[in-house]
Design a protein around this motif. Structure first.
Motif, short mmCIF file in Angstrom:
data_model
loop_
_atom_site.label_atom_id
_atom_site.label_comp_id
_atom_site.label_asym_id
_atom_site.label_seq_id
_atom_site.Cartn_x
_atom_site.Cartn_y
_atom_site.Cartn_z
N VAL A 276 0.88 -1.12 -0.08
CA VAL A 276 0.03 0.08 -0.07
C VAL A 276 0.99 1.11 -0.13
N VAL A 277 1.92 1.07 0.67
CA VAL A 277 2.87 2.26 0.78
C VAL A 277 3.28 2.50 -0.62
N GLY A 278 3.93 1.43 -1.32
CA GLY A 278 4.54 1.40 -2.60
C GLY A 278 3.44 1.89 -3.72
N GLY A 279 2.34 1.63 -3.54
CA GLY A 279 1.06 2.21 -4.33
C GLY A 279 0.40 0.86 -4.99
N MET A 280 -0.56 0.48 -4.72
CA MET A 280 -1.38 -0.69 -5.40
C MET A 280 -1.13 -0.72 -6.62
N GLY A 281 -0.56 -1.76 -7.17
CA GLY A 281 -0.46 -2.21 -8.70
C GLY A 281 0.79 -1.67 -9.23
N SER A 282 1.78 -0.99 -8.64
CA SER A 282 2.89 -0.27 -9.06
C SER A 282 4.12 -1.54 -8.50
N LEU A 283 4.63 -2.26 -9.61
CA LEU A 283 5.67 -3.06 -9.11
C LEU A 283 7.10 -2.45 -8.71
N PRO A 284 7.47 -1.39 -9.42
CA PRO A 284 8.79 -0.71 -8.86
C PRO A 284 8.46 0.05 -7.30
N GLY A 285 7.19 0.28 -7.14
CA GLY A 285 6.71 0.88 -5.86
C GLY A 285 6.93 -0.01 -4.81
N ALA A 286 6.39 -1.28 -5.32
CA ALA A 286 6.58 -2.29 -4.24
C ALA A 286 7.94 -2.68 -3.80
N VAL A 287 8.97 -2.75 -4.74
CA VAL A 287 10.07 -2.95 -4.59
C VAL A 287 10.79 -1.90 -3.57
N LEU A 288 10.65 -0.69 -4.30
CA LEU A 288 11.35 0.63 -3.44
C LEU A 288 10.77 0.54 -2.01
N ALA A 289 9.40 0.56 -1.64
CA ALA A 289 8.79 0.32 -0.42
C ALA A 289 9.51 -0.67 0.34
N GLY A 290 9.55 -1.63 -0.13
CA GLY A 290 9.96 -3.06 0.64
C GLY A 290 11.39 -2.72 1.17
N PHE A 291 12.31 -2.08 0.47
CA PHE A 291 13.60 -1.85 0.75
C PHE A 291 13.60 -0.68 1.67
N MET A 292 12.87 0.28 1.57
CA MET A 292 12.70 1.36 2.25
C MET A 292 12.33 1.16 3.69
N LEU A 293 11.32 0.34 3.93
CA LEU A 293 10.46 0.19 5.09
C LEU A 293 11.52 -0.89 5.65
N GLY A 294 12.20 -1.98 4.97
CA GLY A 294 13.35 -2.77 5.82
C GLY A 294 14.22 -1.84 6.28
N ILE A 295 14.90 -1.06 5.67
CA ILE A 295 15.94 -0.17 6.23
C ILE A 295 15.43 0.73 7.34
N LEU A 296 14.37 1.40 7.06
CA LEU A 296 13.78 2.33 8.23
C LEU A 296 13.72 1.58 9.19
N GLN A 297 13.19 0.39 9.09
CA GLN A 297 12.89 -0.36 10.43
C GLN A 297 14.33 -0.71 11.28
N SER A 298 15.23 -1.03 10.64
CA SER A 298 16.44 -1.37 11.04
C SER A 298 17.12 -0.19 11.59
N PHE A 299 16.95 1.10 11.09
CA PHE A 299 17.52 2.41 11.70
C PHE A 299 16.91 2.62 12.80
N ALA A 300 15.56 2.34 12.99
CA ALA A 300 14.84 2.80 14.09
C ALA A 300 14.93 1.83 15.19
N SER A 301 15.87 0.63 15.11
CA SER A 301 16.05 -0.13 16.06
C SER A 301 17.32 0.03 16.67
N MET A 302 17.94 1.28 16.29
CA MET A 302 19.18 1.55 16.92
C MET A 302 18.92 2.29 18.34
N THR A 303 20.02 1.85 19.07
CA THR A 303 19.85 2.32 20.45
C THR A 303 19.78 3.87 20.44
N GLU A 304 20.76 4.56 19.77
CA GLU A 304 20.63 6.08 19.82
C GLU A 304 19.27 6.39 19.52
N ILE A 305 18.72 5.98 18.59
CA ILE A 305 17.39 6.65 18.31
C ILE A 305 16.31 6.15 19.31
#
Lengths: 341, 379
Positions: A276-305
């Motif tokens: 849904v974040v990538g946009g329903m029906g958009s393949l590049p959107g899905a890939v982009l959003a997948g990596f983006m959210l994965g990376i954001l999630q791992s940054f958010a688990s840093m102790t500093e943050i």
């Protein structure tokens, strides 16, 4: 700097899994117009293909050695997997590489499961409301999950990566950034693997005639049908392809996360958010959003943050989803007129 | 019959009698113990409230369990801080769920369709994850929020000294465990039924149905639809909050797993099973699911052996093997299969099945011809 690079890498493998599942979801949605809540179950089934394959390979032959006695005075059991006694070197190689080799088994199995699922169930839901599609596939997911639970139990079943990539890679030394950045090899492999799969799916759609027809069908299946092409059959194959992609994502993920019966659901909820974040029906959107959210999630688990925003690692994905949906109604790269009644 | 039933006082009376007599007519089904009866009433309220949003307004929320959880937490806190009387607990449960509903609804209702579902899911998962991690001081994390001996309970202490053990929840001295608890929940259910019925028959309910069938057109005719959908969302959240606080009333303990998305899925299931958009369908769905959950999950191989004892040896083991998949631990499988069958063959749920049966009988003529003319004009 090191910590940031490490978190970035951490996000890549998780992001890869999200991207692969989201890609399949989007493919199915784009072609058949069906919201498939059982896609996470396909991911899980893939993982259990690897488990089953490994179990089959490691069936053991028990030989009693009467010459050596154990402390209890019984004969020592010598266990050798059949495959080793049959094929020798090749056998132990297969056993070591059971996870990557099981890909060969997974592809036909998942293709078959996908096609059966599409022909048997999804076919009847093309023209039903999205709510019905969500509900019936949700029911199917529960059924698959429970069957797996019945046969494999509720506990996670750890799978080992091949010995050669079992340790950690000293990435820092490779790129001349010091010795502090150490990262498990398998996760790097997973990232490379997911990138390859994504690239080949795109290449298939972009550079083959078959893919071209599928893309045309995504735009306007009626017209393609009028040109005398059996577009429905191709869509069924695409569904099978999506199942294979999800299954492969599951197979390769087993050394990272020991598979259990509800891993599919856990990933599905997140992957849906990704789609849904990538946009329903958009393949590049899905890939982009997948990596983006994965990376954001791992940054958010840093102790500093985490010390600034406690608990942020738990909710970051949902938070981002809320913000993006409210500011960009169609997600990052959504097309106009998709899922808007 | 049907015209008689549509008269307000009669309908309410009949409904109350049926609900209050539940311990009697459920006895032959083996479901007359208070724990289960309480659940029947509570989840009926939950599903009814959900139906106001999904059935009437057409918004599929996948995060409704969050309100259930909020209601439970608020009620338990009221027990801990103020008094063991259940009325304030219910008031706080409903009020907090309403506030949450206002907040979440205000944001989520900006989108419709699957985007709305994902937004509500996102909010519910946020609540769940936060309840497990950062909000541990409020929610007591994995252990769940419980009563302790150190609780202040200021209002109770003003009247009496603290007793030796943990106090029971009560309604002015009547302990809320066992049958009194059930009757309390049943009264709440009757009140909720009354409210829901009024909503269904009111111009407001008609407006919600209009939004469901075509929101754009409602907009063109000059209605601002947002306040209506938001009201429906908040009402339905408050029903869920009430259900949550009743869960805490019957058993003063609140855990985060109540808010997980599987719990949200369950209420969707109840509503679908009974019949979306019908008045009593969701309640029936809730009863059936809770009943099967209790009955099926308590079966084990020994009971199955008994049940199939009339079969010859070989067949019996086979029958036991196959059916053991569906009971005990595996009762979720039954649920999944049931769910799929309903969505595939009977999208309108049990209520549609009932209507189909009625139509078949009334269309078949013959002995039923006396009732048929009465049913048809009422349609």
């Amino acid at each position: 700097m090191d910590a940031i690079l490490l978190q970035f890498l951490n996000g890549l493998d998780k992001g890869g899994a999200y991207a692969l599942i989201a890609l399949g979801l989007t493919l199915v949605f784009g072609t058949l117009g069906v919201v498939n809540f059982a896609h996470g179950a396909l991911f899980m089934l893939g993982a259990f293909c690897a488990v089953t394959f490994n179990k089959l390979l490691s069936l053991e032959q028990v030989v009693l050695d009467e010459t050596k006695k154990t402390a209890w005075g019984t004969a020592t059991e010598i266990r050798t997997p059949y495959i080793e006694s049959w094929f020798g070197e090749l056998g132990s190689f297969l056993l070591d590489y059971s996870v990557p080799v099981s890909i060969l088994v997974t592809i036909p199995v998942m293709l078959l499961i996908g096609i059966v699922m599409e022909r048997g169930l999804i076919k009847h839901f093309y023209n039903r409301p999205h709510a019905d599609q969500i509900l019936v596939t949700f029911g199917l997911a529960i059924v698959i999950q429970e069957i797996i639970k019945h046969y494999f139990g509720a506990n996670p079943i750890p799978q080992a990566a091949p010995d050669i990539v079992d340790g950690s890679a000293n990435i820092g030394a490779l790129f001349g950034l010091g010795d502090n950045i150490v990262y498990p090899w398998w996760r790097l492999v997973y990232f490379g693997f997911s990138a390859t799969i994504i690239a080949s799916v795109f290449a298939f759609l972009q550079f083959t005639t078959y893919g071209m027809v599928v893309r045309a069908g995504m735009r306007d299946s009626e017209t393609v049908g009028m040109l005398g092409i059996n577009i429905q059959k191709r869509f069924t194959v695409v569904f099978g392809l999506a199942a294979v992609v999800a299954g492969l994502a599951g197979v390769m993920y087993t050394p990272i996360l020991p598979p259990d019966y509800h891993m599919g659901m856990d990933f599905l909820v997140l992957s849906f958010v990704v789609v849904v974040v990538g946009g329903m029906g958009s393949l590049p959107g899905a890939v982009l959003a997948g990596f983006m959210l994965g990376i954001l999630q791992s940054f958010a688990s840093m102790t500093e943050i985490k010390s600034i925003f406690p608990g942020i690692d738990q909710i970051i994905i949902y938070l981002v989803a809320v913000v993006i949906l409210l500011t960009m109604p169609r997600g990052l790269m959504g097309r106009e007129g998709v899922m808007e009644e | 019959m049907k015209q008689l039933f549509s008269r307000e006082p009669f309908a309410l009376l009949a409904f109350s009698v049926v609900i209050l007599a539940m311990p009697l007519w459920l006895t032959p089904l083996g479901a007359n113990y208070p724990d289960l009866l309480q659940k029947f009433a509570i989840f009926a309220i939950f599903a009814m409230g959900f139906n106001i949003l999904f059935g009437l307004t057409g918004y599929l929320s996948f995060g409704h369990a969050a309100f259930l959880g909020v209601g439970s937490y608020a009620a338990v806190w009221s027990f801990k801080l103020f008094t063991m009387n259940v009325l304030p607990a219910i008031f706080f449960g409903v009020a907090f769920a309403g506030l949450f509903g206002l907040l979440i609804g205000y944001i989520s209702l900006r989108r419709s369709g699957i985007y709305f579902s994902i937004l509500t899911l996102a909010f519910a998962q946020m609540c769940y994850n936060l309840a497990y991690s950062v909000l541990t001081p409020i929610t007591n994390g994995e252990t769940g929020l419980q009563l302790t001996l150190q609780d202040p309970r200021i209002i109770d202490r003003a009247f009496a000294e603290a007793g030796a053990g943990l106090p029971e929840t009560n309604l002015f001295g009547i302990d809320m465990s066992g049958y009194p608890g059930f009757y309390f929940c049943a009264v709440m259910l009757i009140i909720c039924f009354f409210i829901t019925r009024r909503i269904f028959n009111s111009p407001f309910g008609l407006m919600l149905r209009g939004i469901k069938s075509n929101q754009n057109r409602m907009g063109y005719t000059g209605f601002a639809t947002r306040p209506y959908t938001l009201t429906a969302f908040v009402i339905s959240g408050m029903f869920a909050g009430l259900a949550g606080s009743l869960l805490a009333v019957t058993d003063p303990l609140a855990g985060a797993e109540r808010m997980q998305w599987t719990a949200s899925g369950e209420v969707v299931l109840m509503t679908i099973l009974g019949g979306v958009g019908t008045l009593i369908g969701p309640m029936l769905g809730a009863w059936i699911i809770k009943y099967f959950e209790n009955i099926f999950s308590s079966f084990n191989n020994a009971t199955l052996e008994n049940a199939f004892s009339f079969l010859p040896e070989g067949l019996r083991t086979m029958a036991v093997d196959v059916s053991s998949l569906f009971v005990g631990e595996g009762w979720h499988l039954t649920l999944g299969v049931l769910f799929m069958l309903i969505v595939i063959f009977l999208p309108g749920g049990l209520m549609e099945g009932w209507r189909r049966l009625l139509r078949r009988f009334s269309g078949g003529g013959g002995g039923k011809s006396e009732t048929a003319p009465v049913v048809q004009p009422a349609e």
